[in-house]
Design a protein around this motif. Structure first.
Motif, PDB file in Angstrom:
ATOM      1  N   CYS A 131      49.096  10.345 -50.600  1.00 46.95           N
ATOM      2  CA  CYS A 131      48.961  11.802 -50.448  1.00 46.95           C
ATOM      3  C   CYS A 131      49.386  12.249 -49.047  1.00 46.95           C
ATOM      4  N   PHE A 132      50.206  11.472 -48.412  1.00 47.23           N
ATOM      5  CA  PHE A 132      50.651  11.762 -47.040  1.00 47.23           C
ATOM      6  C   PHE A 132      49.464  11.982 -46.106  1.00 47.23           C
ATOM      7  N   GLY A 133      48.379  11.304 -46.402  1.00 49.36           N
ATOM      8  CA  GLY A 133      47.212  11.469 -45.526  1.00 49.36           C
ATOM      9  C   GLY A 133      46.070  10.572 -45.948  1.00 49.36           C
ATOM     10  N   ALA A 134      46.383   9.296 -46.228  1.00 50.59           N
ATOM     11  CA  ALA A 134      45.340   8.385 -46.716  1.00 50.59           C
ATOM     12  C   ALA A 134      44.185   8.257 -45.727  1.00 50.59           C
ATOM     13  N   ALA A 135      44.454   8.513 -44.460  1.00 50.61           N
ATOM     14  CA  ALA A 135      43.389   8.366 -43.463  1.00 50.61           C
ATOM     15  C   ALA A 135      42.317   9.440 -43.632  1.00 50.61           C
ATOM     16  N   PHE A 136      42.650  10.503 -44.364  1.00 49.17           N
ATOM     17  CA  PHE A 136      41.719  11.640 -44.428  1.00 49.17           C
ATOM     18  C   PHE A 136      41.150  11.893 -45.816  1.00 49.17           C
ATOM     19  N   ILE A 137      41.776  11.291 -46.854  1.00 46.75           N
ATOM     20  CA  ILE A 137      41.289  11.607 -48.193  1.00 46.75           C
ATOM     21  C   ILE A 137      39.981  10.865 -48.446  1.00 46.75           C
ATOM     22  N   MET A 138      39.181  11.407 -49.334  1.00 47.11           N
ATOM     23  CA  MET A 138      37.871  10.813 -49.602  1.00 47.11           C
ATOM     24  C   MET A 138      37.786  10.304 -51.034  1.00 47.11           C
ATOM     25  N   LEU A 139      38.517  10.967 -51.947  1.00 47.55           N
ATOM     26  CA  LEU A 139      38.506  10.570 -53.349  1.00 47.55           C
ATOM     27  C   LEU A 139      39.734   9.704 -53.616  1.00 47.55           C
ATOM     28  N   HIS A 140      39.805   9.137 -54.807  1.00 50.26           N
ATOM     29  CA  HIS A 140      40.970   8.318 -55.135  1.00 50.26           C
ATOM     30  C   HIS A 140      42.233   9.193 -55.114  1.00 50.26           C
ATOM     31  N   PRO A 141      43.358   8.664 -54.587  1.00 52.10           N
ATOM     32  CA  PRO A 141      44.586   9.457 -54.470  1.00 52.10           C
ATOM     33  C   PRO A 141      45.023  10.125 -55.776  1.00 52.10           C
ATOM     34  N   THR A 142      44.766   9.475 -56.899  1.00 55.54           N
ATOM     35  CA  THR A 142      45.219  10.045 -58.167  1.00 55.54           C
ATOM     36  C   THR A 142      44.508  11.374 -58.482  1.00 55.54           C
ATOM     37  N   LYS A 143      43.320  11.576 -57.925  1.00 55.79           N
ATOM     38  CA  LYS A 143      42.604  12.852 -58.136  1.00 55.79           C
ATOM     39  C   LYS A 143      43.403  13.998 -57.510  1.00 55.79           C
ATOM     40  N   TYR A 144      43.861  13.774 -56.269  1.00 57.37           N
ATOM     41  CA  TYR A 144      44.633  14.824 -55.595  1.00 57.37           C
ATOM     42  C   TYR A 144      45.991  14.987 -56.266  1.00 57.37           C
ATOM     43  N   ALA A 145      46.583  13.856 -56.665  1.00 59.17           N
ATOM     44  CA  ALA A 145      47.906  13.899 -57.289  1.00 59.17           C
ATOM     45  C   ALA A 145      47.852  14.696 -58.587  1.00 59.17           C
ATOM     46  N   ALA A 146      46.797  14.470 -59.379  1.00 57.18           N
ATOM     47  CA  ALA A 146      46.665  15.198 -60.643  1.00 57.18           C
ATOM     48  C   ALA A 146      46.538  16.693 -60.377  1.00 57.18           C
ATOM     49  N   MET A 147      45.778  17.036 -59.365  1.00 57.09           N
ATOM     50  CA  MET A 147      45.612  18.462 -59.029  1.00 57.09           C
ATOM     51  C   MET A 147      46.931  19.075 -58.575  1.00 57.09           C
ATOM     52  N   LEU A 148      47.697  18.304 -57.773  1.00 55.62           N
ATOM     53  CA  LEU A 148      48.978  18.828 -57.291  1.00 55.62           C
ATOM     54  C   LEU A 148      49.940  19.040 -58.461  1.00 55.62           C
ATOM     55  N   ALA A 149      50.009  18.054 -59.361  1.00 52.60           N
ATOM     56  CA  ALA A 149      50.908  18.163 -60.517  1.00 52.60           C
ATOM     57  C   ALA A 149      50.535  19.391 -61.336  1.00 52.60           C
TER      58      ALA A 149
END
Ligand code: ATP
Ligand code: OAA
Ligand code: CA
Ligand code: MN
Length: 585
Positions: free
Chosen positions: A443-461
């Motif tokens: 997510c271009f920011g693994a140092a800051f995310i708290m949930l699994h990356p796929t959660k943010y990716a699904a929201m972005l899609a």
């Protein structure tokens, strides 16, 4: 004052220091104030394992609170009391952050209670390194005791997020004027009326950065610790004075709070054209978010941290944090002009007499920075909100020199590259030519995310589909060969490319598909030499190009392995498409 005194109270002692408003250097005033010794109540949240409440001599001393001071007052405090603080020739406050001149991700800790164990991303690749509640309280007590041992502390009450419905109240308690001014600039500044009715903060930072953590404490691996406790809504900083820890610590908190409300938090810059077209700029550190979102012809919504909700986009912050290395007036006039009275300049070197800053000097660090309020950029969009994005630009600084300067992405490719979060910078150049180092940060920011990356990716899609945004991959890195052979793509060319995305010109251009990565690249862009658009043209050694391309593709593949078994969103066909959207060879 009562709420500040409660914030500073030790958890295990009936009596902490007495909290008094005002500068201890201004003798007599405190007494005239009536020295309101607010009775120190121990914190409401009673931890089962808390030791019994004890009385201590700390109640005999006063700690003065310097509450939401103005930049001018903070300048005076810094210059009087903090070594290495100077006014530069343009009026900025030059400061030193001490031994740490960048963040310390390996020293980040997150309390893993039952809820956090369930909700957060843990394990391989995750930035969340666990500590238990007891260890958090140990570090918290250490920080609070340190702060209480001082004659004075700075307290900032401010906001995050320009979306009024999702504004978060933060309190920052720190020991340095530098930290207070940094957060004054970086968070949203309340009006006098808003401050009057501020009430209890939603989140509190205890920054005791000058003081180390105890290395013998369980879970600690150095004398630096940056600890987040989501249940208590608190963060503790020990052993680093780098101010970016506060900014990015709060960003982590937003990455937890916002998705719970269906709002996507993004490590991205954001700007808007005169016609209301919004662009997001994703990218890891140094890829160009601040540089490219700060655009003379467009309104700046923000340079680093945003939210995308059903209402559109909003900046989380009230300021910008620009890299200063090799900054020039000619190339980046808006950032240059923002470095004036009120701006914090970190770790720069300047002439002792003229106080002119030498932006090429890396002797303290390469990560020299300027933190300024967003309104220092003349075309800032205040309030910092905008409609739904039209373009989503993924920035990569590819030191391998094989990614095209620009590619148009379909949704699956956008997700593939968003989850990959690639860049390749070149660390330290002193001992001659070094290998480019590929970095993948989800997510271009693994140092800051708290949930699994796929959660943010699904929201972005979901949001990109819903609002019809187009994805782009822009290489702001090397052209004409890899690092050491080629050169970094000239900033004016990258700006032309970005202009063509904004104007819609690139949507209707002619495209061809690259091999291996399967990227759609335009054959022509106004103002950009056509031969650079396909990287193979710029390499004299074609065999080396092919080899480097395959090497990078291999790194992408290997990195993506861990995500291959995850489903993205409810749509399994999207997951399959994303898996197929990576390099093929
Ligand atoms: N073609 C280019 N495109 C973008 N930036 C370039 C280019 N060539 C050189 N640069 C330089 O690269 C740096 C990009 O840094 P920038 O501050 O924009 O990064 P960032 O993505 O905002 O990182 P961070 O998240 O750490 O703040 C700047 O110093 C800029 O001058
Ligand atoms: O957080 C920092 O120190 C700088 C920054 O913006 C990043 O690294 O993304
Ligand atoms: Ca930036
Ligand atoms: Mn950043």
């Amino acid at each position: 004052m009562q709420s500040i005194s409660a914030s500073l109270a030790s958890l295990t002692r009936e009596t902490g220091p007495k909290v008094v408003k005002g500068d201890p250097a201004r003798k007599g005033e405190a007494a005239a104030n009536g020295a309101p010794p607010t009775p120190q109540k121990h914190h409401q949240h009673h931890h089962p394992a808390a030791p019994t409440i004890a009385v201590s001599d700390s109640s005999l001393k006063f700690t003065h609170v310097l509450y939401n001071l103005s930049p001018a007052e903070l300048y005076e405090q810094a210059i009087k009391y903090e070594k290495g603080s100077f006014i530069t020739s343009t009026g900025a406050l030059a400061t030193l952050s001490g031994a740490k001149t960048g963040r310390s991700p390996r020293d980040k800790r997150v309390v893993k209670d039952e809820a956090a164990a369930q909700e957060l991303w843990w394990g391989k690749g995750s930035p969340n390194i666990e500590i238990d509640e007891h260890t958090f309280l140990t570090n918290r007590e250490r920080a609070v005791d340190y702060l209480n041992s001082l004659d004075k502390v700075f307290v900032n009450d401010q906001f995050l997020n320009w979306d009024p419905e999702n504004r978060i109240k933060v309190r920052i308690i720190s020991a340095r004027a530098y930290h207070s001014l940094f957060m004054h600039n970086m968070c949203i500044r309340p009006t006098d009326e808003e401050l009057e009715s501020f009430g209890t903060p939603d989140f509190t930072i205890y920054n005791a950065g000058q003081f180390p953590c105890n290395r013998y404490t369980h879970y600690m691996t150095s004398s630096t610790s940056v600890d987040i406790n989501l249940a208590r809504r608190e963060m503790v900083i020990l052993g680093t004075q780098y101010a970016g820890e506060m900014k990015k610590g709060l960003f982590g908190v937003m990455h937890y709070l916002m998705p719970k409300r269906g709002i996507l938090s993004l490590h991205s810059g954001c700007n808007m054209g005169k016609d209301g077209d919004v662009a997001l700029f994703f990218g890891l550190s140094g890829t160009g978010k601040t540089t490219l979102s700060t655009d003379h012809n467009r309104l700046l919504i923000g340079d680093d941290e945003h939210c995308w909700s059903d209402n559109g986009v909003s900046n989380i912050e009230g300021g910008c944090y620009a890299k200063c290395i090799d900054l020039s007036q000619e190339k980046e006039p808006d950032i240059w002009n923002a470095i004036k009275f009120g701006t914090v300049l970190e770790n720069v070197v300047f002439d002792e007499h003229t106080r002119e800053v030498d932006y090429t000097d890396k002797s303290v660090t390469e990560n020299t920075r300027a933190a300024y309020p967003i309104e220092y950029i003349p075309n800032a969009k205040i309030p910092c909100v905008g409609p739904h994005p039209k373009n989503v630009i993924l920035l990569a600084c590819d030191a391998f020199g094989v990614l095209p300067p620009v590619s148009k992405l379909n949704l699956a490719q956008t997700m593939y590259h968003f989850i990959s979060g690639y860049t390749a910078l070149v660390a330290g150049t002193e001992d001659g030519i070094k290998e480019p180092q590929a970095t993948f940060s989800a997510c271009f920011g693994a140092a800051f995310i708290m949930l699994h990356p796929t959660k943010y990716a699904a929201m972005l899609a979901d949001k990109m589909q819903k609002y019809g945004a187009t994805g782009w991959l822009v290489n702001t890195g090397w052209s004409g060969g890899r690092y050491g052979v080629g050169k970094r793509i000239r900033l004016p060319y990258t700006r032309k490319i970005i202009d063509a995305i904004h104007s819609g010109e690139l949507l209707t251009a002619n495209y061809k598909k690259t091999e291996v990565f399967g990227l759609e690249i335009p054959t022509e862009i106004d103002g950009v030499p056509s031969e650079i658009l396909d990287p193979i043209n710029t390499w004299t050694d074609k065999a080396a190009y092919k080899e480097t391309l395959l090497r990078l593709a291999g790194l992408f593949k290997k990195n993506f392995e861990v995500f291959a078994s995850y489903k993205i969103g409810d749509d399994s066909s999207l997951t399959d498409e994303i898996l197929a959207a990576g390099p093929n060879f």
